[in-house]
Design an enzyme around this catalytic site. Sequence first.
Site, short mmCIF file in Angstrom:
data_model
loop_
_atom_site.label_atom_id
_atom_site.label_comp_id
_atom_site.label_asym_id
_atom_site.label_seq_id
_atom_site.Cartn_x
_atom_site.Cartn_y
_atom_site.Cartn_z
N LYS A 1 4.39 5.76 -6.69
CA LYS A 1 3.46 5.73 -7.52
C LYS A 1 2.16 5.03 -7.20
CE LYS A 1 3.78 3.41 -11.38
NZ LYS A 1 2.71 1.96 -11.33
N LYS B 1 -4.19 -5.12 -7.18
CA LYS B 1 -2.72 -4.84 -7.09
C LYS B 1 -2.57 -3.50 -6.24
CE LYS B 1 1.68 -4.58 -7.90
NZ LYS B 1 2.11 -4.28 -9.35
N SER C 1 1.19 -1.73 -13.56
CA SER C 1 0.30 -1.09 -12.62
C SER C 1 -0.14 0.32 -12.89
CB SER C 1 1.13 -1.03 -11.51
OG SER C 1 1.46 -2.61 -10.93
#
Length: 297
Positions: free
Chosen positions: A242, A174, A100
């Site tokens: 994150k 995502k 990711s």
Amino acid sequence: MMRTSLTVGFLGTGIMGSPMVRRIAGAGYRVAAWNRTRDKAAPLVSAGVGIVDQARDAVCDADVVVCMLSSGPACDSLLLGERGIIAAMRAGSVLIVMSSIPVDTAQRHAHAAAAHGIGYLDAPVSGGERGAQDGTLAIMAGGDADVFERSRALLQTMGRPTRIGPAGTGQLAKLVNQMMVASTIATVAEAMLLAEQGGADPAQVRAALLGGFADSTILRQHAARMITRDFTPGGPAKYQVKDTKTALAFARNVGLSLPVLGLVDDLFSDMVEHGDGELDHSALIRELRRRNGLPDS
């Protein structure tokens, strides 16, 4: 098991990468794997995976290279530059970055790969460790349609791949996924805490909600972890932060304000600052207890 002539180099055998490698090897692909800490990759030998000491040794003869590192900077460090992995790959091979990472990072990787005659997909996943083990990951891919079709069979060993659009759109999908996951975890944590403090048994409340409009994978899996206090990381909270911060930064770039995500990001950020970053993201309920002056029991 049907053997295939395709060879796969796999970079990063952590919580997610290790079961993904096992799925690929179990489908008959020849796999060479590398991890920064070799000992963490050693158990994969029993699955027929070759373990190498240098990342370049995993990719130089591979038809497909899969990268499953922890962040955009980690991917940049390994992939780019004259001594990077992309430069070590042979023309005509395919690089699939399943980490990711930010949208613009994926686009930068795609440009570098194209300059070396290498196909590229950004293909982040959702489904956690259990999905990786079961081969049921949701795989969101960005990149050229022909590269996606060449890679479809390999991706299907790990889950359900869907091509979203050009390079970077897999990462965008995502981010959308992570927004929904983080916000739902926060809401479920608040709901379980309210049930408890209101005098109901959270386990019975959860059971009553299954099958209704509030049902979800988060309610089934993460609420159960909150109730049993099992915060063994399937998705560490530090990675959730994150992703929420990456989503907020991208939103600002396209001129959007996302107030709900901002609140959720604050919660997860405080959770990490209070030392819970290595715990599963369902441990967010600990942060809510702290905010309400409640013991973590």
